[in-house]
Design an enzyme around this catalytic site. Sequence first.
Site, PDB file in Angstrom:
ATOM      1  N   THR A  41      42.154  36.408  56.070  1.00 14.48           N
ATOM      2  CA  THR A  41      42.174  35.454  57.182  1.00 14.48           C
ATOM      3  C   THR A  41      42.335  34.059  56.588  1.00 14.48           C
ATOM      4  O   THR A  41      41.880  33.787  55.471  1.00 14.48           O
ATOM      5  CB  THR A  41      40.902  35.543  58.037  1.00 14.48           C
ATOM      6  N   VAL A  43      41.286  30.740  57.155  1.00 14.36           N
ATOM      7  CA  VAL A  43      40.200  29.821  56.801  1.00 14.36           C
ATOM      8  C   VAL A  43      39.376  30.379  55.648  1.00 14.36           C
ATOM      9  O   VAL A  43      39.014  29.663  54.708  1.00 14.36           O
ATOM     10  CB  VAL A  43      39.313  29.520  58.024  1.00 14.36           C
ATOM     11  N   CYS A  44      39.074  31.670  55.701  1.00 16.26           N
ATOM     12  CA  CYS A  44      38.298  32.310  54.633  1.00 16.26           C
ATOM     13  C   CYS A  44      39.006  32.190  53.287  1.00 16.26           C
ATOM     14  O   CYS A  44      38.366  31.943  52.253  1.00 16.26           O
ATOM     15  CB  CYS A  44      38.063  33.788  54.951  1.00 16.26           C
ATOM     16  N   THR A  45      40.303  32.360  53.288  1.00 18.45           N
ATOM     17  CA  THR A  45      41.061  32.277  52.043  1.00 18.45           C
ATOM     18  C   THR A  45      40.968  30.874  51.447  1.00 18.45           C
ATOM     19  O   THR A  45      40.795  30.713  50.230  1.00 18.45           O
ATOM     20  CB  THR A  45      42.530  32.667  52.286  1.00 18.45           C
ATOM     21  N   LEU A  48      37.296  30.552  49.881  1.00 23.31           N
ATOM     22  CA  LEU A  48      37.080  31.241  48.610  1.00 23.31           C
ATOM     23  C   LEU A  48      37.897  30.608  47.485  1.00 23.31           C
ATOM     24  O   LEU A  48      37.449  30.561  46.339  1.00 23.31           O
ATOM     25  CB  LEU A  48      37.382  32.732  48.741  1.00 23.31           C
TER      26      LEU A  48
END
Length: 228
Positions: A41, A43-45, A48
């Site tokens: 996804t 935003v998650c990428t 991280l």
Amino acid sequence: MVLLGEQFPNFEAQTNIGMINFHEWIGNSWAILFSHPNDFTPVCTTELARAVKLMPEFQRLGVKVIALSCNSVDSHVEWIKDIKSYADVTMDDFPYPIIEDVSRILSTKLGMLDPDELSKEGLPMSARAVFIIDQNKKMRLSIIYPATTGRNFDEIIRVIESLQLTDKYKVATPVDWKKGDEVMVQPTVTDNQAKKLYADKLKIIPVPSGKQYMRIVPQPEDSSMSAN
């Protein structure tokens, strides 16, 4: 739900680096555990990848980093390729583990689930939780973001610096404090103690009440200002 100051619960979990016992993995370090709604996804990428870039800062502060997502280890391994690409880094080993939580057992136990964020199967996903845990395995800070709002990792670094500073010295950090800024003497320190600790470095800001509680000092950097 874990409250501030409580012992952070231990658990065993499968990650991209194998099975871990959380307390054993932390050891004598501080730790940050942050969760994500889903692999692959946008935003998650970005989050991280930002954590990857900030690893030197976390290492400077003695903080171990671990992430969690409601997906399998196999999914994490594939996702890591995208994360490294977005971060524009080349490395053989990913610098921190990602926990598998397909069952949502851990997310439920830690109060991470977002009822408004559902998988394609209709299952609740984990919110953007941030837990900062100290070397005594106590929870020192928690922040819960909704899935649509990415975290501010500069703020997370700032908070860790504040927590570690105020653990060591009898000070508190005021609004918008950044490393190197002036700090405030804790209210538990008497005026006599403050004068003894800080001498001519102590500055008192006058207020209409006449109470001398707005006590400012430079950020402590030597043992002469230690809380011990």
